[in-house]
Scaffold this motif. Structure first.
Motif, PDB file in Angstrom:
ATOM      1  N   LEU A  50       0.838  -1.206   0.000  1.00  0.00           N
ATOM      2  CA  LEU A  50       0.000   0.000   0.000  1.00  0.00           C
ATOM      3  C   LEU A  50       0.871   1.254   0.000  1.00  0.00           C
ATOM      4  CD1 LEU A  50      -2.879   1.170   0.152  1.00  0.00           C
ATOM      5  CD2 LEU A  50      -2.676   1.083   2.642  1.00  0.00           C
ATOM      6  N   SER A  51       1.921   1.238   0.791  1.00  0.00           N
ATOM      7  CA  SER A  51       2.789   2.417   0.890  1.00  0.00           C
ATOM      8  C   SER A  51       3.532   2.691  -0.417  1.00  0.00           C
ATOM      9  CB  SER A  51       3.792   2.256   2.035  1.00  0.00           C
ATOM     10  OG  SER A  51       4.747   1.253   1.721  1.00  0.00           O
ATOM     11  N   LYS A  52       3.649   1.652  -1.267  1.00  0.00           N
ATOM     12  CA  LYS A  52       4.391   1.803  -2.527  1.00  0.00           C
ATOM     13  C   LYS A  52       3.477   1.757  -3.755  1.00  0.00           C
ATOM     14  CE  LYS A  52       8.567  -0.223  -0.572  1.00  0.00           C
ATOM     15  NZ  LYS A  52       9.477  -1.380  -0.549  1.00  0.00           N
ATOM     16  N   ALA A  53       2.174   1.785  -3.552  1.00  0.00           N
ATOM     17  CA  ALA A  53       1.238   1.703  -4.677  1.00  0.00           C
ATOM     18  C   ALA A  53       1.494   2.836  -5.662  1.00  0.00           C
ATOM     19  CB  ALA A  53      -0.201   1.753  -4.169  1.00  0.00           C
ATOM     20  N   GLY A  54       1.423   2.499  -6.953  1.00  0.00           N
ATOM     21  CA  GLY A  54       1.743   3.490  -7.979  1.00  0.00           C
ATOM     22  C   GLY A  54       0.568   4.318  -8.451  1.00  0.00           C
ATOM     23  N   SER A  55      -0.633   3.941  -8.030  1.00  0.00           N
ATOM     24  CA  SER A  55      -1.817   4.698  -8.457  1.00  0.00           C
ATOM     25  C   SER A  55      -2.892   4.585  -7.388  1.00  0.00           C
ATOM     26  CB  SER A  55      -2.363   4.152  -9.778  1.00  0.00           C
ATOM     27  OG  SER A  55      -2.911   2.862  -9.582  1.00  0.00           O
ATOM     28  N   GLU A  56      -3.855   5.499  -7.466  1.00  0.00           N
ATOM     29  CA  GLU A  56      -4.953   5.470  -6.503  1.00  0.00           C
ATOM     30  C   GLU A  56      -5.784   4.203  -6.670  1.00  0.00           C
ATOM     31  OE1 GLU A  56      -8.356   8.465  -4.674  1.00  0.00           O
ATOM     32  OE2 GLU A  56      -7.197   9.075  -6.413  1.00  0.00           O
ATOM     33  N   ARG A  57      -5.942   3.767  -7.887  1.00  0.00           N
ATOM     34  CA  ARG A  57      -6.726   2.550  -8.144  1.00  0.00           C
ATOM     35  C   ARG A  57      -6.056   1.328  -7.521  1.00  0.00           C
ATOM     36  NH1 ARG A  57      -8.794   0.464 -14.109  1.00  0.00           N
ATOM     37  NH2 ARG A  57      -9.968  -1.332 -13.364  1.00  0.00           N
ATOM     38  N   GLU A  58      -4.738   1.226  -7.688  1.00  0.00           N
ATOM     39  CA  GLU A  58      -3.998   0.112  -7.090  1.00  0.00           C
ATOM     40  C   GLU A  58      -4.108   0.161  -5.573  1.00  0.00           C
ATOM     41  OE1 GLU A  58       0.559  -1.655  -6.740  1.00  0.00           O
ATOM     42  OE2 GLU A  58       0.180   0.119  -7.970  1.00  0.00           O
ATOM     43  N   ALA A  59      -3.952   1.362  -5.016  1.00  0.00           N
ATOM     44  CA  ALA A  59      -4.030   1.526  -3.564  1.00  0.00           C
ATOM     45  C   ALA A  59      -5.412   1.148  -3.041  1.00  0.00           C
ATOM     46  CB  ALA A  59      -3.695   2.969  -3.185  1.00  0.00           C
ATOM     47  N   GLU A  60      -6.431   1.483  -3.801  1.00  0.00           N
ATOM     48  CA  GLU A  60      -7.793   1.163  -3.374  1.00  0.00           C
ATOM     49  C   GLU A  60      -8.001  -0.351  -3.287  1.00  0.00           C
ATOM     50  OE1 GLU A  60     -12.394   1.922  -4.841  1.00  0.00           O
ATOM     51  OE2 GLU A  60     -10.784   3.148  -5.679  1.00  0.00           O
ATOM     52  N   GLY A  61      -7.472  -1.069  -4.266  1.00  0.00           N
ATOM     53  CA  GLY A  61      -7.576  -2.528  -4.245  1.00  0.00           C
ATOM     54  C   GLY A  61      -6.850  -3.130  -3.053  1.00  0.00           C
ATOM     55  N   ILE A  62      -5.651  -2.618  -2.772  1.00  0.00           N
ATOM     56  CA  ILE A  62      -4.864  -3.138  -1.648  1.00  0.00           C
ATOM     57  C   ILE A  62      -5.546  -2.790  -0.323  1.00  0.00           C
ATOM     58  CG2 ILE A  62      -2.641  -3.044  -0.456  1.00  0.00           C
ATOM     59  CD1 ILE A  62      -1.415  -2.316  -3.241  1.00  0.00           C
ATOM     60  N   SER A  63      -6.068  -1.565  -0.208  1.00  0.00           N
ATOM     61  CA  SER A  63      -6.708  -1.174   1.055  1.00  0.00           C
ATOM     62  C   SER A  63      -7.957  -1.999   1.329  1.00  0.00           C
ATOM     63  CB  SER A  63      -7.011   0.321   1.112  1.00  0.00           C
ATOM     64  OG  SER A  63      -7.531   0.803  -0.065  1.00  0.00           O
ATOM     65  N   LYS A  64      -8.646  -2.423   0.268  1.00  0.00           N
ATOM     66  CA  LYS A  64      -9.807  -3.297   0.472  1.00  0.00           C
ATOM     67  C   LYS A  64      -9.377  -4.665   1.006  1.00  0.00           C
ATOM     68  CE  LYS A  64     -13.074  -1.180  -2.722  1.00  0.00           C
ATOM     69  NZ  LYS A  64     -13.750  -1.254  -4.043  1.00  0.00           N
ATOM     70  N   LEU A  65      -8.258  -5.164   0.494  1.00  0.00           N
ATOM     71  CA  LEU A  65      -7.719  -6.429   1.017  1.00  0.00           C
ATOM     72  C   LEU A  65      -7.355  -6.284   2.492  1.00  0.00           C
ATOM     73  CD1 LEU A  65      -5.378  -7.545  -1.923  1.00  0.00           C
ATOM     74  CD2 LEU A  65      -7.547  -8.584  -1.258  1.00  0.00           C
ATOM     75  N   ILE A  66      -6.746  -5.149   2.835  1.00  0.00           N
ATOM     76  CA  ILE A  66      -6.371  -4.902   4.233  1.00  0.00           C
ATOM     77  C   ILE A  66      -7.616  -4.832   5.102  1.00  0.00           C
ATOM     78  CG2 ILE A  66      -5.393  -3.178   5.806  1.00  0.00           C
ATOM     79  CD1 ILE A  66      -3.334  -2.547   3.562  1.00  0.00           C
ATOM     80  N   GLU A  67      -8.634  -4.126   4.636  1.00  0.00           N
ATOM     81  CA  GLU A  67      -9.868  -4.006   5.413  1.00  0.00           C
ATOM     82  C   GLU A  67     -10.505  -5.370   5.656  1.00  0.00           C
ATOM     83  OE1 GLU A  67     -11.974  -1.236   2.980  1.00  0.00           O
ATOM     84  OE2 GLU A  67     -11.199   0.520   4.054  1.00  0.00           O
ATOM     85  N   ARG A  68     -10.441  -6.243   4.643  1.00  0.00           N
ATOM     86  CA  ARG A  68     -11.002  -7.591   4.821  1.00  0.00           C
ATOM     87  C   ARG A  68     -10.212  -8.368   5.871  1.00  0.00           C
ATOM     88  NH1 ARG A  68     -12.468  -7.746  -0.923  1.00  0.00           N
ATOM     89  NH2 ARG A  68     -10.621  -8.918  -1.496  1.00  0.00           N
ATOM     90  N   ARG A  69      -8.890  -8.196   5.849  1.00  0.00           N
ATOM     91  CA  ARG A  69      -8.060  -8.879   6.857  1.00  0.00           C
ATOM     92  C   ARG A  69      -8.365  -8.344   8.254  1.00  0.00           C
ATOM     93  NH1 ARG A  69      -3.102 -11.313   5.138  1.00  0.00           N
ATOM     94  NH2 ARG A  69      -3.555 -12.287   3.130  1.00  0.00           N
ATOM     95  N   LEU A  70      -8.465  -7.024   8.360  1.00  0.00           N
ATOM     96  CA  LEU A  70      -8.721  -6.416   9.672  1.00  0.00           C
ATOM     97  C   LEU A  70     -10.086  -6.808  10.216  1.00  0.00           C
ATOM     98  CD1 LEU A  70      -7.307  -2.811   9.099  1.00  0.00           C
ATOM     99  CD2 LEU A  70      -6.258  -4.652  10.428  1.00  0.00           C
ATOM    100  N   ALA A  71     -11.017  -7.135   9.328  1.00  0.00           N
ATOM    101  CA  ALA A  71     -12.381  -7.473   9.736  1.00  0.00           C
ATOM    102  C   ALA A  71     -12.520  -8.933  10.167  1.00  0.00           C
ATOM    103  CB  ALA A  71     -13.364  -7.169   8.611  1.00  0.00           C
ATOM    104  N   ARG A  72     -11.411  -9.672  10.201  1.00  0.00           N
ATOM    105  CA  ARG A  72     -11.447 -11.066  10.669  1.00  0.00           C
ATOM    106  C   ARG A  72     -10.712 -11.168  12.000  1.00  0.00           C
ATOM    107  NH1 ARG A  72      -9.881 -12.752   5.101  1.00  0.00           N
ATOM    108  NH2 ARG A  72      -7.874 -13.311   5.958  1.00  0.00           N
ATOM    109  N   SER A  73     -11.408 -11.707  12.979  1.00  0.00           N
ATOM    110  CA  SER A  73     -10.819 -11.792  14.320  1.00  0.00           C
ATOM    111  C   SER A  73     -10.162 -13.130  14.596  1.00  0.00           C
ATOM    112  CB  SER A  73     -11.907 -11.570  15.375  1.00  0.00           C
ATOM    113  OG  SER A  73     -12.814 -12.664  15.374  1.00  0.00           O
TER     114      SER A  73
END
Length: 198
Positions: A50-73
């Motif tokens: 995420l910190s190295k994403a080259g575009s907003e679209r790429e970052a959005e995809g990665i942040s959604k993956l992160i959100e899914r991970r964070l939403a699992r306990s």
């Protein structure tokens, strides 16, 4: 004569097809090495990407993956309760959402996402103090929780604490430099804060 022809045929067929004993003596071709299985992608890997994403679209995809991970306990019960709390929140049944999130946090007190979700509900019912307390807990557990930093920035902005709001928003951009909406807020805040060294 037929007998000799038969023997000749038999000899030729044996020569053409070596016995299993002969096959065993032949050196076997070296087995191809199997490539190692790919390593599972960790949360750390995703934040690095995420910190190295080259575009907003790429970052959005990665942040959604992160959100899914964070939403699992890791607890099916806690995950189910969080899902029901989300449904209650969407129906604007905020008391039920808080009650369910209280149960989640009793089961999983070290789950950053649950603290963030409850903070969101508190903010909706106009309780910024409780919301900030829960956001602080979320960020203590997971300092890279960009949604919690964004929420904290919004609360601080609403309370006219622009310097600390700017600091929170800058934390978001450090985690996700492609977050253009937060970058816009930062650009507007900088002149108001008068370039204070935060």
């Amino acid at each position: 004569m037929r007998f000799f022809a038969f023997l000749l045929t038999l000899t030729l067929s044996v020569a053409a097809y070596p016995s299993s004993a002969q096959e065993a003596v032949r050196p076997k071709a070296p087995a191809r090495e199997q490539p190692p299985p790919p390593k599972p992608v960790t949360l750390d890997d995703l934040f690095e990407r995420l910190s190295k994403a080259g575009s907003e679209r790429e970052a959005e995809g990665i942040s959604k993956l992160i959100e899914r991970r964070l939403a699992r306990s890791g607890s099916d019960t806690a995950d189910l309760l969080l899902s029901r709390a989300t449904q209650a929140f969407e129906k604007k049944d905020f008391p039920l959402a808080i009650e369910l999130l209280d149960r989640v946090l009793a089961l999983q007190p070290n789950w950053a996402e649950a603290w963030y979700r409850r903070a969101t509900v508190f903010y909706q019912i106009d309780d910024p103090v409780a919301a900030m307390a829960d956001l602080s807990r979320a960020l203590k557990i997971e300092p890279r929780h960009f949604n919690a930093w964004t929420g904290l920035g919004h609360i601080l902005m609403a309370s006219e604490d622009k310097a600390r709001a700017l600091e929170a928003y800058r934390r978001v951009l450090k985690i996700n430099p492609q977050e253009s909406s937060v970058q816009t807020i930062v650009n507007r805040l900088i002149p108001d804060v008068d370039g204070q060294d935060l």
